[in-house]
Motif scaffolding. Structure first.
Motif, PDB file in Angstrom:
ATOM      1  N   ALA A 116      26.747  28.821  36.022  1.00  0.00           N
ATOM      2  CA  ALA A 116      27.844  27.987  35.514  1.00  0.00           C
ATOM      3  C   ALA A 116      29.199  28.527  35.955  1.00  0.00           C
ATOM      4  O   ALA A 116      30.113  27.761  36.289  1.00  0.00           O
ATOM      5  N   GLN A 117      29.356  29.858  35.962  1.00  0.00           N
ATOM      6  CA  GLN A 117      30.613  30.461  36.412  1.00  0.00           C
ATOM      7  C   GLN A 117      30.835  30.233  37.902  1.00  0.00           C
ATOM      8  O   GLN A 117      31.963  29.995  38.344  1.00  0.00           O
ATOM      9  N   LEU A 118      29.757  30.298  38.682  1.00  0.00           N
ATOM     10  CA  LEU A 118      29.874  30.049  40.113  1.00  0.00           C
ATOM     11  C   LEU A 118      30.345  28.620  40.377  1.00  0.00           C
ATOM     12  O   LEU A 118      31.241  28.381  41.201  1.00  0.00           O
ATOM     13  N   VAL A 119      29.736  27.656  39.673  1.00  0.00           N
ATOM     14  CA  VAL A 119      30.090  26.253  39.863  1.00  0.00           C
ATOM     15  C   VAL A 119      31.537  26.001  39.437  1.00  0.00           C
ATOM     16  O   VAL A 119      32.281  25.262  40.110  1.00  0.00           O
ATOM     17  N   GLU A 120      31.948  26.621  38.338  1.00  0.00           N
ATOM     18  CA  GLU A 120      33.325  26.435  37.853  1.00  0.00           C
ATOM     19  C   GLU A 120      34.340  26.900  38.898  1.00  0.00           C
ATOM     20  O   GLU A 120      35.339  26.220  39.167  1.00  0.00           O
ATOM     21  N   LYS A 121      34.094  28.056  39.503  1.00  0.00           N
ATOM     22  CA  LYS A 121      34.999  28.570  40.530  1.00  0.00           C
ATOM     23  C   LYS A 121      34.995  27.671  41.773  1.00  0.00           C
ATOM     24  O   LYS A 121      36.034  27.408  42.380  1.00  0.00           O
ATOM     25  N   TRP A 122      33.810  27.203  42.143  1.00  0.00           N
ATOM     26  CA  TRP A 122      33.702  26.328  43.309  1.00  0.00           C
ATOM     27  C   TRP A 122      34.501  25.048  43.103  1.00  0.00           C
ATOM     28  O   TRP A 122      35.161  24.556  44.036  1.00  0.00           O
ATOM     29  N   ARG A 123      34.477  24.514  41.910  1.00  0.00           N
ATOM     30  CA  ARG A 123      35.218  23.286  41.616  1.00  0.00           C
ATOM     31  C   ARG A 123      36.724  23.497  41.639  1.00  0.00           C
ATOM     32  O   ARG A 123      37.481  22.524  41.676  1.00  0.00           O
ATOM     33  N   GLU A 124      37.152  24.753  41.642  1.00  0.00           N
ATOM     34  CA  GLU A 124      38.579  25.041  41.793  1.00  0.00           C
ATOM     35  C   GLU A 124      39.022  24.953  43.245  1.00  0.00           C
ATOM     36  O   GLU A 124      40.208  25.060  43.538  1.00  0.00           O
ATOM     37  N   GLY A 125      38.051  24.786  44.166  1.00  0.00           N
ATOM     38  CA  GLY A 125      38.405  24.595  45.567  1.00  0.00           C
ATOM     39  C   GLY A 125      37.959  25.686  46.515  1.00  0.00           C
ATOM     40  O   GLY A 125      38.318  25.670  47.696  1.00  0.00           O
ATOM     41  N   TYR A 126      37.159  26.640  46.036  1.00  0.00           N
ATOM     42  CA  TYR A 126      36.701  27.728  46.894  1.00  0.00           C
ATOM     43  C   TYR A 126      35.480  27.295  47.697  1.00  0.00           C
ATOM     44  O   TYR A 126      34.642  26.513  47.230  1.00  0.00           O
ATOM     45  N   ASP A 127      35.379  27.835  48.915  1.00  0.00           N
ATOM     46  CA  ASP A 127      34.223  27.553  49.765  1.00  0.00           C
ATOM     47  C   ASP A 127      33.028  28.423  49.402  1.00  0.00           C
ATOM     48  O   ASP A 127      31.879  27.996  49.525  1.00  0.00           O
ATOM     49  N   VAL A 128      33.298  29.655  49.005  1.00  0.00           N
ATOM     50  CA  VAL A 128      32.256  30.616  48.664  1.00  0.00           C
ATOM     51  C   VAL A 128      32.650  31.313  47.366  1.00  0.00           C
ATOM     52  O   VAL A 128      33.806  31.696  47.194  1.00  0.00           O
ATOM     53  N   VAL A 129      31.681  31.454  46.474  1.00  0.00           N
ATOM     54  CA  VAL A 129      31.891  32.232  45.257  1.00  0.00           C
ATOM     55  C   VAL A 129      30.805  33.303  45.219  1.00  0.00           C
ATOM     56  O   VAL A 129      29.620  32.986  45.063  1.00  0.00           O
ATOM     57  N   ILE A 130      31.203  34.557  45.410  1.00  0.00           N
ATOM     58  CA  ILE A 130      30.224  35.638  45.433  1.00  0.00           C
ATOM     59  C   ILE A 130      30.086  36.247  44.044  1.00  0.00           C
ATOM     60  O   ILE A 130      31.032  36.263  43.259  1.00  0.00           O
ATOM     61  N   ALA A 131      28.888  36.723  43.753  1.00  0.00           N
ATOM     62  CA  ALA A 131      28.598  37.356  42.468  1.00  0.00           C
ATOM     63  C   ALA A 131      28.411  38.854  42.707  1.00  0.00           C
ATOM     64  O   ALA A 131      27.453  39.264  43.352  1.00  0.00           O
ATOM     65  N   ARG A 132      29.341  39.645  42.201  1.00  0.00           N
ATOM     66  CA  ARG A 132      29.294  41.090  42.407  1.00  0.00           C
ATOM     67  C   ARG A 132      28.622  41.768  41.212  1.00  0.00           C
ATOM     68  O   ARG A 132      28.902  41.446  40.053  1.00  0.00           O
ATOM     69  N   ARG A 133      27.751  42.727  41.514  1.00  0.00           N
ATOM     70  CA  ARG A 133      27.055  43.458  40.469  1.00  0.00           C
ATOM     71  C   ARG A 133      27.975  44.532  39.898  1.00  0.00           C
ATOM     72  O   ARG A 133      28.231  45.559  40.530  1.00  0.00           O
ATOM     73  N   ALA A 134      28.479  44.300  38.687  1.00  0.00           N
ATOM     74  CA  ALA A 134      29.383  45.255  38.061  1.00  0.00           C
ATOM     75  C   ALA A 134      28.646  46.460  37.510  1.00  0.00           C
ATOM     76  O   ALA A 134      29.214  47.546  37.360  1.00  0.00           O
ATOM     77  N   ASP A 135      27.374  46.283  37.207  1.00  0.00           N
ATOM     78  CA  ASP A 135      26.560  47.365  36.638  1.00  0.00           C
ATOM     79  C   ASP A 135      25.179  47.306  37.268  1.00  0.00           C
ATOM     80  O   ASP A 135      24.451  46.323  37.104  1.00  0.00           O
ATOM     81  N   ARG A 136      24.818  48.378  38.010  1.00  0.00           N
ATOM     82  CA  ARG A 136      23.508  48.426  38.661  1.00  0.00           C
ATOM     83  C   ARG A 136      22.621  49.506  38.048  1.00  0.00           C
ATOM     84  O   ARG A 136      21.778  50.091  38.723  1.00  0.00           O
TER      85      ARG A 136
END
Length: 328
Positions: A116-136
């Motif tokens: 859902a967060q990826l889609v929200e950012k994409w709808r703001e006009g971005y071509d790519v929305v990457i998901a970074r692992r904050a905790d591995r």
């Protein structure tokens, strides 16, 4: 948003989720439940799940077909054998038809609620929305350390920057996916290809979860080969290193030869030492073999590309109507 596939304007976005599978029978039921639940929270969207069976030996294909027979949103791409994750992901991207496409791992370590967060950012006009692992912390210390070393190494020697602690999990626009499909290479390091295509990029962070079912299919040896694939695909510095090393060695040899001439002229000829000669010969022989090996790595990739074999072969494509026809 303009939808060129359906024509005209639409308020509903089609999101494709691409999931490669290799012997993942234990987690399939839970995966579909959680992905469907995640999309219930995303307004003005419909979705499809492109499942790529990468030559599984267990009940993965049977379970995928069972779900596809009851859900028109699920499409199953069955490959003729195991081609590897990069090829399976390529197959999924080739068959995805969405306005946006999300690669997703079947091990569920990337939580579906992040979609859902990826889609929200994409709808703001971005071509790519990457998901970074904050905790591995769910990964072992060795895996975290070697991954950090790999990213530092490849970003230091390549012309592009590959985001650290970012896997295949991301959202890409239709234009970005179409650009990826134009890249013809067979030796595919997808993280590098994603970065090479570029586009206006946003980033979100999430916590990587432990694997719930099954075991990782990537052994230490396979991870090493994947790292080598990435380095040789996006940098020629390993080849240049041997040019620099050879030049430096030749320079030192020249000065050492001058030293020997001067010393012999002044002090005469010493008794030669076999140990020192043997050490130098073995050292330079080892260096030459390493250089030849590096040339072989690149030559092997040129050989594979020259054959122009496809990255994958599809045995069959399954979706609800075809399964209903087979059942009838």
């Amino acid at each position: 948003m303009i939808d060129s596939r359906r024509g005209g304007w639409t308020l509903t976005d089609l999101i494709s989720v691409v999931v490669p599978f290799f012997n993942e029978e234990d987690g399939i039921d839970n995966l579909f439940i959680e992905i469907c639940a995640a999309f219930e929270t995303i307004p003005n969207s419909v979705f499809e799940i492109i499942c790529v069976n990468d030559g599984s030996h267990d009940l993965t294909l049977a379970k995928l077909l069972n779900h596809a027979s009851g859900d028109p949103r699920i499409k199953v791409i069955d490959l003729s054998r195991n081609f590897g994750k990069e090829a399976a992901l390529t197959a999924g991207l080739d068959h995805a038809t969405g306005d946006a496409v999300i690669p997703f791992d079947a091990d569920m370590q990337d939580p579906p609620n992040v979609i859902a967060q990826l889609v929200e950012k994409w709808r703001e006009g971005y071509d790519v929305v990457i998901a970074r692992r904050a905790d591995r912390s769910s990964d072992s210390y060795v895996k975290r350390s070697t991954a950090a070393l790999f990213y530092r190494a490849i970003n230091a020697i390549s012309d592009i920057t590959i985001p650290e602690n970012v896997g295949d999990f991301r959202l890409m626009s239709r234009a970005t996916v179409d650009a990826l499909k134009l890249l013809p290479e067979n030796c595919r390091f997808m993280k590098g290809l994603f970065a090479w295509v570029g586009g206006r990029t946003a980033e979100i962070e999430y916590v990587r979860q432990p694997r719930n079912e099954g075991n990782s299919k990537f052994s230490g040896w396979r991870l090493w080969n994947l790292a080598l694939e990435g380095i040789t695909s996006f940098s020629t510095l390993p080849l240049r290193i041997w040019t620099y090393f050879g030049g430096i060695t030749a320079l030192f040899t020249f000065f050492y030869a001058l030293f020997l001439i001067v010393r012999t002229t002044i002090h005469g000829v010493d008794v030669p030492g076999y140990a020192s000669i043997l050490t130098v010969v073995l050292f330079l022989g080892g260096v030459q073999l390493m250089g030849i090996g590096m040339l072989g790595e690149y030559l092997g990739r040129i050989y594979n590309e020259a054959k122009r074999r496809p990255s994958y072969i599809v045995r069959k494509v399954y979706f609800q109507k075809s399964l209903e026809h087979e059942a009838a």
